[in-house]
Motif scaffolding. Structure first.
Motif, PDB file in Angstrom:
ATOM      1  N   CYS A 162     -11.096   2.696  -3.118  1.00  0.00           N
ATOM      2  CA  CYS A 162     -11.231   3.584  -1.967  1.00  0.00           C
ATOM      3  C   CYS A 162     -12.694   3.749  -1.564  1.00  0.00           C
ATOM      4  CB  CYS A 162     -10.618   4.954  -2.275  1.00  0.00           C
ATOM      5  SG  CYS A 162      -8.813   4.950  -2.354  1.00  0.00           S
ATOM      6  N   VAL A 221      -3.718   4.402  -1.803  1.00  0.00           N
ATOM      7  CA  VAL A 221      -4.774   3.902  -0.911  1.00  0.00           C
ATOM      8  C   VAL A 221      -4.414   4.052   0.564  1.00  0.00           C
ATOM      9  CG1 VAL A 221      -5.647   2.272  -2.635  1.00  0.00           C
ATOM     10  CG2 VAL A 221      -3.909   1.521  -0.994  1.00  0.00           C
ATOM     11  N   THR A 224       0.788  -1.230   0.000  1.00  0.00           N
ATOM     12  CA  THR A 224       0.000   0.000   0.000  1.00  0.00           C
ATOM     13  C   THR A 224       0.822   1.281   0.000  1.00  0.00           C
ATOM     14  OG1 THR A 224      -0.184  -0.112   2.431  1.00  0.00           O
ATOM     15  CG2 THR A 224      -1.965  -1.106   1.133  1.00  0.00           C
ATOM     16  N   LEU A 235     -10.346   7.643   3.112  1.00  0.00           N
ATOM     17  CA  LEU A 235     -10.368   6.811   1.912  1.00  0.00           C
ATOM     18  C   LEU A 235     -11.441   7.292   0.938  1.00  0.00           C
ATOM     19  CD1 LEU A 235      -9.858   3.243   3.434  1.00  0.00           C
ATOM     20  CD2 LEU A 235      -8.327   4.384   1.821  1.00  0.00           C
TER      21      LEU A 235
END
Length: 270
Positions: free
Chosen positions: A259, A25, A20, A127
């Protein structure tokens, strides 16, 4: 058996951090989620610094030629003032300028931000906001190359990197989004984003060295930390290579979908 479970948990944390970190993200947000799911306490600053250092090494290795060319070009411009090296010199200047907002924010506000914004709810909202931003720039195809940037561009992207101190706001996502929004081409946006990542991560490592040295869990968790470090290093390398391919094709929209789904699920389930 308990040791094996601990090792497996840190193996998973290393994979999550590594995968990640380069993609838009939020690695910090995902670590908070995974630790919550695994029933683990926050690992503290030393763990964060170690895994970020592993990601840093992988990214430096991938961009080693770009880094060398920029340094050599900047030095030659200072020595000769030849216009053929000016682009490399100015790109280095923009990296310095773009690093300042996040560096200032980290020194004065990082502890406060992490104390206030470490809930899963905050990660979920962040997110969703990242998803919206990725959606808004999904069709933008800028024309600015390395030699067409400006101080204004560097400041705006630098401010975006400072915002990414909030867990759940992706550093790579915020800087790539801002770079594309100010008109950079995909490859320039990617390069500028991760050139900004390098000095801020090195600074974090230097400032956090004492935290590692005085970590009360250093001896007990030395091997789990080593596992996380190695897995983060490997995972970051392959995730970065994959993300470079995604950027080349202009397919950031898929991260927007992710997301949205992840943020909504977090709000519902956690």
């Amino acid at each position: 058996m308990a040791d094996l479970v601990t090792w497996l948990k840190y193996l998973l944390l290393g994979i999550v951090q590594g995968v990640t970190e380069p993609i838009p993200v939020s690695s910090s947000g995902h670590l908070i989620i995974v630790q919550r799911l695994l029933g683990m306490e926050q690992n503290g600053l030393s763990f964060e610094i170690l895994t970020n250092t592993a990601s840093l090494i992988a990214i430096i290795f991938i961009f080693r030629k770009d880094i060398k060319d920029l340094i050599v070009g900047a030095v030659r411009y200072l020595q000769t003032r030849k216009t053929e090296y000016r682009t490399d010199f100015m790109f280095c200047v923009y990296i310095i300028v773009g690093t300042i907002p996040a560096a200032v924010a980290a020194v004065f506000f990082k502890d406060t931000i992490e104390r206030i914004f470490t809930s899963v709810h905050t990660v979920a909202i962040s997110l969703l906001l990242t998803g919206v931003a990725l959606w808004l720039i999904r069709n933008l195809r800028g024309q600015k190359r390395d030699g067409n940037l400006s101080i204004r561009d560097a400041i705006l992207v630098g401010l975006a990197q400072a915002v990414a101190l909030i867990p759940g706001i992706s550093r790579s996502g915020s800087t790539v989004i801002a770079s594309i929004a100010v008109g950079m081409k995909q490859e320039t946006a990617l390069k500028f984003s991760f050139m900004l990542y390098i000095p801020i991560s090195i600074g974090g490592l230097i400032l956090g060295a004492s935290d590692i040295a005085h970590d009360p869990n250093r001896s007990q968790l030395a091997f789990p930390y080593l596992i996380a470090f190695i897995t983060t290093l490997v995972a970051t390398y392959f995730a970065m290579r994959w993300f470079m391919g995604i950027m080349a094709k202009g397919n950031l929209i898929y991260f927007s979908y992710y997301c949205f789904v992840a943020g909504i699920l977090l709000l519902i389930l956690l």
